[in-house]
Design a protein around this motif. Structure first.
Motif, PDB file in Angstrom:
ATOM      1  N   UNK A  75      -2.375 -10.957  -1.841  1.00 56.22           N
ATOM      2  CA  UNK A  75      -2.185  -9.548  -1.482  1.00 56.22           C
ATOM      3  C   UNK A  75      -1.873  -8.707  -2.713  1.00 56.22           C
ATOM      4  N   UNK A  76      -1.054  -9.245  -3.605  1.00 53.60           N
ATOM      5  CA  UNK A  76      -0.731  -8.511  -4.828  1.00 53.60           C
ATOM      6  C   UNK A  76      -1.964  -8.327  -5.702  1.00 53.60           C
TER       7      UNK A  76
ATOM      8  N   UNK B 103       0.839  -1.207   0.000  1.00 54.80           N
ATOM      9  CA  UNK B 103       0.000   0.000   0.000  1.00 54.80           C
ATOM     10  C   UNK B 103       0.873   1.255   0.000  1.00 54.80           C
ATOM     11  N   UNK B 104       1.903   1.272   0.842  1.00 57.08           N
ATOM     12  CA  UNK B 104       2.815   2.421   0.914  1.00 57.08           C
ATOM     13  C   UNK B 104       3.572   2.607  -0.398  1.00 57.08           C
ATOM     14  N   UNK B 105       4.012   1.502  -0.992  1.00 55.30           N
ATOM     15  CA  UNK B 105       4.714   1.565  -2.275  1.00 55.30           C
ATOM     16  C   UNK B 105       3.815   2.184  -3.334  1.00 55.30           C
ATOM     17  N   UNK B 106       2.605   1.692  -3.454  1.00 58.31           N
ATOM     18  CA  UNK B 106       1.673   2.213  -4.457  1.00 58.31           C
ATOM     19  C   UNK B 106       1.396   3.689  -4.240  1.00 58.31           C
ATOM     20  N   UNK B 107       1.196   4.091  -2.992  1.00 52.76           N
ATOM     21  CA  UNK B 107       0.919   5.501  -2.688  1.00 52.76           C
ATOM     22  C   UNK B 107       2.114   6.385  -3.046  1.00 52.76           C
TER      23      UNK B 107
ATOM     24  N   UNK C 257       3.238   9.576 -10.461  1.00 54.85           N
ATOM     25  CA  UNK C 257       1.976   9.602 -11.178  1.00 54.85           C
ATOM     26  C   UNK C 257       1.592   8.270 -11.800  1.00 54.85           C
ATOM     27  N   UNK C 258       2.165   7.175 -11.287  1.00 55.91           N
ATOM     28  CA  UNK C 258       1.857   5.854 -11.839  1.00 55.91           C
ATOM     29  C   UNK C 258       1.373   4.903 -10.753  1.00 55.91           C
ATOM     30  N   UNK C 259       0.627   3.920 -11.171  1.00 61.13           N
ATOM     31  CA  UNK C 259       0.226   2.825 -10.290  1.00 61.13           C
ATOM     32  C   UNK C 259       0.788   1.548 -10.914  1.00 61.13           C
ATOM     33  N   UNK C 260       1.728   0.893 -10.227  1.00 63.57           N
ATOM     34  CA  UNK C 260       2.356  -0.292 -10.822  1.00 63.57           C
ATOM     35  C   UNK C 260       1.394  -1.473 -10.914  1.00 63.57           C
TER      36      UNK C 260
END
Length: 85
Positions: free
Chosen positions: A37-38, A6-10, A17-20
């Motif tokens: 989880x992924x 969650x922290x990585x995505x945020x 400006x990306x969501x992996x």
């Protein structure tokens, strides 16, 4: 693990400006709980550390990969793709 993802995505969304949607398991370690989880975090593809070729039947959340770093010659790199180099 879920909190780390969650922290990585945020952070990536805020700073880049990306969501992996692709993930590489640290040291190749994973299990069904991690894969779940992924999926919940929106990832569609994940790579494990095992060397090999992905096929149409491969689990998209446990794809093999070939290690490539500065020690891999161009000839060896080409061999990964079936070329003589």
């Amino acid at each position: 693990f879920r909190d780390d993802i969650r922290k990585l995505n945020a952070a990536l969304k805020e700073n880049c400006g990306i969501t992996p949607f692709v993930f590489a398991y640290p040291y190749g370690a994973y299990n069904d709980k991690v894969k779940e989880s992924l999926t919940q975090a929106g990832f569609h593809i994940a790579f494990r550390a095992s060397e090999g070729v992905a096929t149409a039947d491969s689990d998209p959340l446990a794809l093999p990969r070939f290690p490539v770093d500065a020690s891999v010659s161009f000839s060896r790199f080409c061999q990964y793709f079936g070329e003589n180099g």
